[in-house]
Design a protein around this motif. Structure first.
Motif, short mmCIF file in Angstrom:
data_model
loop_
_atom_site.label_atom_id
_atom_site.label_comp_id
_atom_site.label_asym_id
_atom_site.label_seq_id
_atom_site.Cartn_x
_atom_site.Cartn_y
_atom_site.Cartn_z
N THR A 145 0.83 -1.21 0.00
CA THR A 145 0.00 0.00 0.00
C THR A 145 0.86 1.26 0.00
O THR A 145 0.55 2.25 -0.68
N LEU A 146 1.95 1.25 0.74
CA LEU A 146 2.87 2.39 0.76
C LEU A 146 3.47 2.61 -0.63
O LEU A 146 3.53 3.74 -1.11
N TRP A 147 3.93 1.54 -1.25
CA TRP A 147 4.50 1.68 -2.60
C TRP A 147 3.47 2.25 -3.56
O TRP A 147 3.77 3.14 -4.36
N THR A 148 2.25 1.73 -3.48
CA THR A 148 1.21 2.20 -4.39
C THR A 148 0.86 3.66 -4.14
O THR A 148 0.66 4.43 -5.09
N ALA A 149 0.79 4.06 -2.88
CA ALA A 149 0.44 5.44 -2.55
C ALA A 149 1.44 6.42 -3.15
O ALA A 149 1.05 7.47 -3.69
N VAL A 150 2.72 6.10 -3.09
CA VAL A 150 3.75 6.97 -3.66
C VAL A 150 3.72 6.91 -5.18
O VAL A 150 3.79 7.93 -5.88
N ALA A 151 3.58 5.70 -5.72
CA ALA A 151 3.61 5.52 -7.18
C ALA A 151 2.44 6.20 -7.87
O ALA A 151 2.58 6.70 -9.00
N MET A 152 1.27 6.25 -7.23
CA MET A 152 0.11 6.87 -7.86
C MET A 152 0.36 8.34 -8.18
O MET A 152 -0.05 8.84 -9.23
N PHE A 153 1.01 9.05 -7.26
CA PHE A 153 1.34 10.45 -7.52
C PHE A 153 2.31 10.59 -8.68
O PHE A 153 2.18 11.50 -9.52
N ALA A 154 3.27 9.68 -8.74
CA ALA A 154 4.25 9.73 -9.83
C ALA A 154 3.58 9.45 -11.17
O ALA A 154 3.88 10.09 -12.18
N LEU A 155 2.65 8.49 -11.21
CA LEU A 155 1.95 8.17 -12.45
C LEU A 155 1.13 9.37 -12.94
O LEU A 155 1.14 9.69 -14.14
N ARG A 156 0.44 10.03 -12.02
CA ARG A 156 -0.36 11.19 -12.42
C ARG A 156 0.53 12.31 -12.93
O ARG A 156 0.22 12.97 -13.93
N LEU A 157 1.64 12.55 -12.25
CA LEU A 157 2.56 13.60 -12.69
C LEU A 157 3.19 13.26 -14.03
O LEU A 157 3.45 14.16 -14.84
N ASP A 158 3.38 11.99 -14.30
CA ASP A 158 3.96 11.57 -15.57
C ASP A 158 2.94 11.62 -16.71
O ASP A 158 3.28 11.34 -17.86
N GLY A 159 1.69 11.99 -16.38
CA GLY A 159 0.67 12.14 -17.42
C GLY A 159 -0.17 10.90 -17.64
O GLY A 159 -0.80 10.77 -18.69
N ALA A 160 -0.22 9.99 -16.64
CA ALA A 160 -1.00 8.76 -16.80
C ALA A 160 -1.97 8.56 -15.64
O ALA A 160 -1.91 7.54 -14.94
N PRO A 161 -2.90 9.51 -15.40
CA PRO A 161 -3.83 9.35 -14.28
C PRO A 161 -4.80 8.19 -14.47
O PRO A 161 -5.25 7.59 -13.48
N LYS A 162 -5.14 7.86 -15.72
CA LYS A 162 -6.04 6.74 -15.95
C LYS A 162 -5.40 5.42 -15.55
O LYS A 162 -6.07 4.51 -15.04
N LEU A 163 -4.11 5.28 -15.81
CA LEU A 163 -3.42 4.07 -15.39
C LEU A 163 -3.39 3.97 -13.87
O LEU A 163 -3.57 2.89 -13.30
N ALA A 164 -3.18 5.10 -13.20
CA ALA A 164 -3.23 5.11 -11.73
C ALA A 164 -4.61 4.67 -11.24
O ALA A 164 -4.73 3.93 -10.26
N MET A 165 -5.65 5.13 -11.93
CA MET A 165 -7.01 4.73 -11.57
C MET A 165 -7.19 3.23 -11.73
O MET A 165 -7.73 2.55 -10.85
N TRP A 166 -6.71 2.67 -12.84
CA TRP A 166 -6.90 1.25 -13.10
C TRP A 166 -6.10 0.39 -12.13
O TRP A 166 -6.50 -0.74 -11.82
N CYS A 167 -4.98 0.90 -11.63
CA CYS A 167 -4.24 0.16 -10.61
C CYS A 167 -5.12 -0.07 -9.38
O CYS A 167 -5.17 -1.18 -8.83
N SER A 168 -5.84 0.96 -8.96
CA SER A 168 -6.70 0.85 -7.79
C SER A 168 -7.94 0.01 -8.06
O SER A 168 -8.33 -0.84 -7.25
N LEU A 169 -8.58 0.24 -9.21
CA LEU A 169 -9.80 -0.50 -9.52
C LEU A 169 -9.52 -1.98 -9.75
O LEU A 169 -10.31 -2.84 -9.33
N LEU A 170 -8.42 -2.29 -10.41
CA LEU A 170 -8.08 -3.70 -10.62
C LEU A 170 -7.77 -4.38 -9.29
O LEU A 170 -8.16 -5.55 -9.08
N ALA A 171 -7.09 -3.68 -8.40
CA ALA A 171 -6.81 -4.24 -7.08
C ALA A 171 -8.11 -4.54 -6.33
O ALA A 171 -8.24 -5.59 -5.69
N ALA A 172 -9.08 -3.63 -6.43
CA ALA A 172 -10.37 -3.86 -5.77
C ALA A 172 -11.08 -5.06 -6.38
O ALA A 172 -11.68 -5.88 -5.66
N PHE A 173 -11.02 -5.21 -7.70
CA PHE A 173 -11.67 -6.35 -8.37
C PHE A 173 -11.02 -7.67 -7.96
O PHE A 173 -11.71 -8.65 -7.66
#
Length: 223
Positions: A145-173
């Motif tokens: 969870t710690l790794w994901t929390a940090v990585a999500m900000f990096a993904l959004r800053l890198d211009g890939a917020p949808k991929l960050a979203m799918w990381c969370s949604l896929l984990a929930a599924f």
């Protein structure tokens, strides 16, 4: 499939807001859903004692999640300043150091919980066998969870917020499927729910880590 990224320097502010806000909102809902899903399946498959065991252990995850979000937010702000000044290398270093920092903080805690689950359960206020069982298999998810929390900000800053979203949604599924499998067909109880949580968190972490290692435009991890 090529990941579509956001052009921060050319898009309108109103467009950028929509491109970032809605994926981020859905992604945060996915993160919250993991704990909620555990409660639903444990309530039906184990009972009230199982829900009590989960609620006793969850504060550990909440504290570490808040810590991870704090580090991720700070590193992404620093990295964005570096990118705006043309210092892409320093931006990558900031993100890499943030991930190493949360790892250094989390590993001793995760190790202590897994080695001394009875002592951790006592410190949390309970010696129920279910709490001990849940803690042992739940502990790895705190690091993921710690790794994901940090990585999500990096993904959004890198211009890939949808991929960050799918990381969370896929984990929930994945958590939904594994909770059902481990609690009902396998009959593992709270231990199965904890194992499902750790695997689902690892799933999102692997997607984010793969992007930052191989596909990121500006924020690839570096030595």
């Amino acid at each position: 499939m090529k990941q579509k990224t956001i052009e921060w320097g050319t898009e309108k502010i109103s467009v950028l807001f929509g491109q970032v806000f809605f994926p981020t909102l859905l992604g945060m809902l996915g993160v919250s859903a993991v704990t909620t899903i555990d409660g639903i399946f444990i309530g039906h498959g184990v009972g009230s004692d199982g829900i009590a065991a989960v609620n006793i252990c969850v504060p550990l995850l909440m504290v570490l999640t808040g810590f991870g979000l704090m580090v991720g937010m700070g590193s992404s702000i620093t990295a964005s300043l570096c990118l705006s000044r043309g210092r892409a290398r320093m931006a990558r270093v900031n993100v890499t150091q943030a991930l190493l920092f949360v790892t250094a903080v989390a590993l001793p805690l995760v190790g202590a919980v897994m080695l001394f689950p009875e002592g951790t359960a006592y410190w949390l206020g309970s010696l129920l066998p279910m709490v001990v069982d849940y803690l042992v298999w739940f502990a790895p998810s705190m690091l993921f969870t710690l790794w994901t929390a940090v990585a999500m900000f990096a993904l959004r800053l890198d211009g890939a917020p949808k991929l960050a979203m799918w990381c969370s949604l896929l984990a929930a599924f994945v958590n939904v499927v594994l909770d059902w499998l481990f609690i009902f067909p396998f009959g593992w109880g709270v231990r199965g729910a904890a194992f499902a949580t750790s695997i689902s968190c690892l799933t999102g972490t692997c997607i984010a880590a793969g992007y930052l290692t191989f596909r990121a435009r500006h924020l690839r991890l570096c030595r």
